[in-house]
Scaffold this motif. Structure first.
Motif, PDB file in Angstrom:
ATOM      1  N   ASN A  27       0.844  -1.197   0.000  1.00 44.49           N
ATOM      2  CA  ASN A  27       0.000   0.000   0.000  1.00 44.49           C
ATOM      3  C   ASN A  27       0.873   1.238   0.000  1.00 44.49           C
ATOM      4  OD1 ASN A  27      -2.505  -1.622   0.631  1.00 44.49           O
ATOM      5  ND2 ASN A  27      -1.343  -1.979   2.514  1.00 44.49           N
ATOM      6  N   TYR A  28       0.483   2.244  -0.780  1.00 45.62           N
ATOM      7  CA  TYR A  28       1.257   3.474  -0.813  1.00 45.62           C
ATOM      8  C   TYR A  28       0.422   4.610  -1.388  1.00 45.62           C
ATOM      9  CZ  TYR A  28       2.045   1.667  -5.558  1.00 45.62           C
ATOM     10  OH  TYR A  28       1.869   1.147  -6.822  1.00 45.62           O
ATOM     11  N   ILE A  29       0.871   5.800  -1.127  1.00 49.70           N
ATOM     12  CA  ILE A  29       0.277   7.016  -1.690  1.00 49.70           C
ATOM     13  C   ILE A  29       1.262   7.572  -2.703  1.00 49.70           C
ATOM     14  CG2 ILE A  29      -0.511   9.357  -1.209  1.00 49.70           C
ATOM     15  CD1 ILE A  29      -1.105   8.336   1.689  1.00 49.70           C
ATOM     16  N   ALA A  30       0.825   7.730  -3.941  1.00 47.33           N
ATOM     17  CA  ALA A  30       1.676   8.289  -4.996  1.00 47.33           C
ATOM     18  C   ALA A  30       1.428   9.794  -5.101  1.00 47.33           C
ATOM     19  CB  ALA A  30       1.386   7.615  -6.332  1.00 47.33           C
ATOM     20  N   LEU A  31       2.483  10.569  -4.921  1.00 47.27           N
ATOM     21  CA  LEU A  31       2.400  12.030  -5.015  1.00 47.27           C
ATOM     22  C   LEU A  31       2.758  12.415  -6.444  1.00 47.27           C
ATOM     23  CD1 LEU A  31       4.193  12.724  -1.643  1.00 47.27           C
ATOM     24  CD2 LEU A  31       1.742  12.849  -2.084  1.00 47.27           C
ATOM     25  N   ILE A  32       1.759  12.853  -7.180  1.00 46.45           N
ATOM     26  CA  ILE A  32       1.891  13.079  -8.617  1.00 46.45           C
ATOM     27  C   ILE A  32       1.647  14.543  -8.934  1.00 46.45           C
ATOM     28  CG2 ILE A  32       0.950  12.465 -10.880  1.00 46.45           C
ATOM     29  CD1 ILE A  32       0.075   9.776  -9.573  1.00 46.45           C
ATOM     30  N   GLY A  33       2.544  15.126  -9.706  1.00 41.89           N
ATOM     31  CA  GLY A  33       2.385  16.523 -10.100  1.00 41.89           C
ATOM     32  C   GLY A  33       3.321  16.874 -11.227  1.00 41.89           C
ATOM     33  N   LYS A  34       3.196  18.077 -11.714  1.00 39.99           N
ATOM     34  CA  LYS A  34       4.052  18.569 -12.783  1.00 39.99           C
ATOM     35  C   LYS A  34       5.355  19.111 -12.195  1.00 39.99           C
ATOM     36  CE  LYS A  34       0.181  19.634 -15.852  1.00 39.99           C
ATOM     37  NZ  LYS A  34      -0.502  20.672 -16.657  1.00 39.99           N
ATOM     38  N   ALA A  35       6.257  19.507 -13.061  1.00 35.16           N
ATOM     39  CA  ALA A  35       7.526  20.084 -12.614  1.00 35.16           C
ATOM     40  C   ALA A  35       7.259  21.300 -11.732  1.00 35.16           C
ATOM     41  CB  ALA A  35       8.371  20.480 -13.819  1.00 35.16           C
ATOM     42  N   GLY A  36       8.063  21.452 -10.681  1.00 27.60           N
ATOM     43  CA  GLY A  36       7.932  22.594  -9.794  1.00 27.60           C
ATOM     44  C   GLY A  36       6.955  22.395  -8.656  1.00 27.60           C
ATOM     45  N   THR A  37       6.475  21.163  -8.477  1.00 24.55           N
ATOM     46  CA  THR A  37       5.512  20.900  -7.397  1.00 24.55           C
ATOM     47  C   THR A  37       6.164  20.197  -6.209  1.00 24.55           C
ATOM     48  OG1 THR A  37       4.831  18.819  -8.463  1.00 24.55           O
ATOM     49  CG2 THR A  37       3.531  20.805  -8.969  1.00 24.55           C
ATOM     50  N   ASP A  38       7.477  20.322  -6.074  1.00 27.33           N
ATOM     51  CA  ASP A  38       8.181  19.642  -4.989  1.00 27.33           C
ATOM     52  C   ASP A  38       7.618  20.025  -3.620  1.00 27.33           C
ATOM     53  OD1 ASP A  38       9.667  19.602  -7.357  1.00 27.33           O
ATOM     54  OD2 ASP A  38      11.559  19.361  -6.308  1.00 27.33           O
ATOM     55  N   GLU A  39       7.556  21.327  -3.348  1.00 24.40           N
ATOM     56  CA  GLU A  39       7.086  21.759  -2.025  1.00 24.40           C
ATOM     57  C   GLU A  39       5.639  21.366  -1.756  1.00 24.40           C
ATOM     58  OE1 GLU A  39       6.225  25.910   0.308  1.00 24.40           O
ATOM     59  OE2 GLU A  39       8.209  25.723  -0.622  1.00 24.40           O
ATOM     60  N   PRO A  40       4.702  21.583  -2.699  1.00 21.94           N
ATOM     61  CA  PRO A  40       3.337  21.126  -2.448  1.00 21.94           C
ATOM     62  C   PRO A  40       3.229  19.624  -2.231  1.00 21.94           C
ATOM     63  CG  PRO A  40       3.350  22.699  -4.258  1.00 21.94           C
ATOM     64  CD  PRO A  40       4.790  22.398  -3.941  1.00 21.94           C
ATOM     65  N   CYS A  41       4.035  18.835  -2.948  1.00 20.14           N
ATOM     66  CA  CYS A  41       4.018  17.386  -2.730  1.00 20.14           C
ATOM     67  C   CYS A  41       4.443  17.063  -1.301  1.00 20.14           C
ATOM     68  CB  CYS A  41       4.949  16.690  -3.725  1.00 20.14           C
ATOM     69  SG  CYS A  41       4.245  16.468  -5.380  1.00 20.14           S
ATOM     70  N   GLY A  42       5.461  17.745  -0.811  1.00 18.21           N
ATOM     71  CA  GLY A  42       5.893  17.533   0.559  1.00 18.21           C
ATOM     72  C   GLY A  42       4.835  17.951   1.566  1.00 18.21           C
ATOM     73  N   TYR A  43       4.254  19.123   1.349  1.00 16.39           N
ATOM     74  CA  TYR A  43       3.282  19.682   2.292  1.00 16.39           C
ATOM     75  C   TYR A  43       2.026  18.809   2.370  1.00 16.39           C
ATOM     76  CZ  TYR A  43       0.146  23.163   4.417  1.00 16.39           C
ATOM     77  OH  TYR A  43      -0.744  23.813   5.236  1.00 16.39           O
ATOM     78  N   TYR A  44       1.430  18.517   1.231  1.00 17.27           N
ATOM     79  CA  TYR A  44       0.183  17.752   1.238  1.00 17.27           C
ATOM     80  C   TYR A  44       0.436  16.278   1.509  1.00 17.27           C
ATOM     81  CZ  TYR A  44      -2.389  21.864  -0.115  1.00 17.27           C
ATOM     82  OH  TYR A  44      -2.958  23.109  -0.100  1.00 17.27           O
ATOM     83  N   GLY A  45       1.597  15.776   1.111  1.00 18.31           N
ATOM     84  CA  GLY A  45       1.951  14.413   1.477  1.00 18.31           C
ATOM     85  C   GLY A  45       2.031  14.240   2.980  1.00 18.31           C
ATOM     86  N   GLU A  46       2.603  15.239   3.666  1.00 17.04           N
ATOM     87  CA  GLU A  46       2.703  15.135   5.124  1.00 17.04           C
ATOM     88  C   GLU A  46       1.339  15.267   5.797  1.00 17.04           C
ATOM     89  OE1 GLU A  46       4.925  14.403   8.691  1.00 17.04           O
ATOM     90  OE2 GLU A  46       5.136  13.951   6.553  1.00 17.04           O
TER      91      GLU A  46
END
Length: 230
Positions: free
Chosen positions: A78-97
């Motif tokens: 089981n896992y959560i895939a954080l998917i986004g376009k280039a430049g979404t590093d910080e939002p992926c971290g924030y919403y992933g957490e």
């Protein structure tokens, strides 16, 4: 047990303190109200962020090869895939957490994963320009993990004048944020009621700063400060 009873046993600060990385999981499936609650939070995060986060359950292939073995993952289905376009590093971290905290409240264990899985085997649907940035391994852990050492607070922040109590509380939460190989490559600065958070040069540090900001907001209280863009 009703879901509200599960969630009410642990607030977000308690979840921050209780959560540690776990790489070995039992066979217990994520289902019922826990699955529904987690999916609802994924949907909410996607609406707020514009990301394309996807919940993958009972899927053994992405963590089925030598990469996962090298990363010491066992029985990760089981896992959560954080998917986004280039430049979404910080939002992926924030919403992933945010999702990591929800999982902890629901009695699940997690681990942030950058490399030791196979992206090509993850059954995710990607839109044009998107890619899987990171994943979060998820499930019922064989253990609850263990805490890691942190740098001293004053190595991680700068304060103009006297440190406010809310800032100290925010820093204590930020110091518990998971970062790549526990590197803690960030600096948080207080100037009055304005706060900035800057990633330092390091592997995955732009994702890490999103995770750190999520923790800081929980500890400090969003009503006590405003973020300054760096």
């Amino acid at each position: 047990m009703k879901m509200d009873a599960v969630e009410n046993t642990m607030d977000l600060l308690e979840a921050i303190k209780a959560r540690h990385s776990v790489r070995s999981f039992t066979d217990k499936m994520i289902e019922g109200e826990i699955k529904s609650s987690l999916q609802d939070t994924v949907d909410e995060c996607n609406r707020e962020s514009g990301l394309n986060i996807q919940l993958c359950l009972d899927e053994p292939d992405a963590f089925g090869g030598m990469r996962a073995h090298y990363g010491k993952f066992e029985n990760c289905k089981n896992y959560i895939a954080l998917i986004g376009k280039a430049g979404t590093d910080e939002p992926c971290g924030y919403y992933g957490e945010k999702l990591v905290m929800k999982a902890q409240q629901l009695g699940l264990n997690t681990c942030w994963v950058g490399m030791t899985y196979s992206k090509s085997k993850a059954p995710c649907v990607l839109n044009k320009g998107e890619k899987i940035q990171l994943v979060i391994a998820l499930g019922y852990g064989n253990t609850s993990g263990k805490p890691h050492r942190s740098k001293d607070m004053m190595q991680l922040c700068k304060v103009e004048g006297e440190m406010a109590d809310w800032f100290k509380n925010g820093m204590e939460a930020a110091m518990l944020a998971p970062t790549a190989i526990n590197q803690q490559k960030f600096i948080i600065t207080q100037s009055g009621n304005t706060v900035s958070a800057k990633p330092l040069a390091a592997f995955f540090s732009k994702f890490d700063i999103g995770i750190v900001k999520c923790h800081f907001e929980i500890g400090a209280g969003k009503e006590n400060f405003s973020w300054k863009e760096v």
